[in-house]
Write a protein that holds these residues in place. Structure first.
Motif: not given
Length: 283
Positions: A74-87
């Motif tokens: 939740e503290q990391i920007d996952l926008a470029g990974t195509g992943l959601s936090v839950a996934g």
């Protein structure tokens, strides 16, 4: 009829000889082998159930770690990974299960059996070395399978994740992970003098896998050059297959790299067991 088999420590042990129809076990030989595996695996399962600390590590710690992973993501920007936090968290949870339930639990199991002379006594009978190693691993692997299924179910029910989009990749990743972690556990036990020191000898692979193989932080977050190095680590290929087998969204070239890395590390781990596994107490 039995024939002597050469062992890594220079001794010989009797094992089933070739069948009249050609090399390899006969159907009756396979049946006897399966019966021995079943009996030994049941005995190992009973010992595992009686070991409360091992059960705690196997059942509770992965759950705690999954929540920790989610809090970190939740503290990391996952926008470029195509992943959601839950996934990312739930697929990372499968990596935790592989490391803690299979690898760390089995290192302790192999060392315990070795130091208590269980392995040495088993080798005096009809049981082959391969059967001993596999039967010791089966309860931990079965527990890991159950937890992996529960994670997929939890993802579908509680986090709106779909079923694995590429089930063949997902299953390949799990299978490679089970075999690799079991073999690495057996190899690590050779360098582990006592049950107490197993808590130390397992730490390098634990921390490397946790922070550099995509369990806590997806590789897409790292710079490209660093991520390329991390792709060569033991569990990275397995995590790539599992993650994208479940969630989809990966290129064929990345999958090929992941599969080759996973198979290469699995082959090396099996070789290490055949070459360095210790059957006698280290004293």
């Amino acid at each position: 009829m039995t024939t002597p088999t050469a062992l890594a420590d220079g001794r010989t042990a009797s094992g089933p000889g070739p069948s009249p129809s050609g090399p390899g076990p006969s159907p009756s030989g396979w049946s006897a082998s399966l019966r021995r595996l079943n009996a030994l695996a049941r005995a190992e399962l009973i010992l595992l159930i009686r070991n409360r600390s091992a059960i705690f590590v196997a059942l509770v710690l992965p759950i705690v770690m999954i929540f920790s992973i989610r809090a970190s993501l939740e503290q990391i920007d996952l926008a470029g990974t195509g992943l959601s936090v839950a996934g990312a968290a739930l697929t990372g949870g499968i990596g935790i299960v592989l490391v803690q339930v299979v690898y760390m639990n089995l290192v302790t199991g192999y060392v315990t059996r070795r130091e208590e002379l269980v392995l040495k006594r088993l080798r005096t009978g009809e049981v082959t070395d391969r059967e001993i190693l596999i039967s010791t691993a089966l309860p931990s692997v079965a527990l890991a399978v159950i937890q992996s299924v529960l994670l997929v179910v939890a993802g579908a029910i509680a986090f709106d994740l779909s079923a694995p989009k590429r089930p063949e990749l997902f299953l390949l990743g799990l299978l490679a992970g089970f075999v690799m972690m079991s073999a690495l556990a057996a190899a690590t036990s050779a360098a582990t003098r006592t049950v107490q020191t197993s808590q130390i000898t397992t730490l390098p692979l634990f921390f490397i896998s946790l922070f550099a193989s995509g369990i806590i932080v997806p590789l897409g977050v790292f710079p490209d050059k660093l991520a390329a190095v991390f792709e060569l680590l033991p569990l990275t290929g397995v995590m790539t297959l599992v993650r994208h087998g479940w969630l989809g969204g990966v290129e064929t070239g990345d999958l090929l790299t992941a599969a080759v890395a996973a198979l290469a590390w699995t082959a090396f781990a099996v070789f290490a067991v055949r070459r360095w596994f210790r059957w006698d107490p280290r004293g």
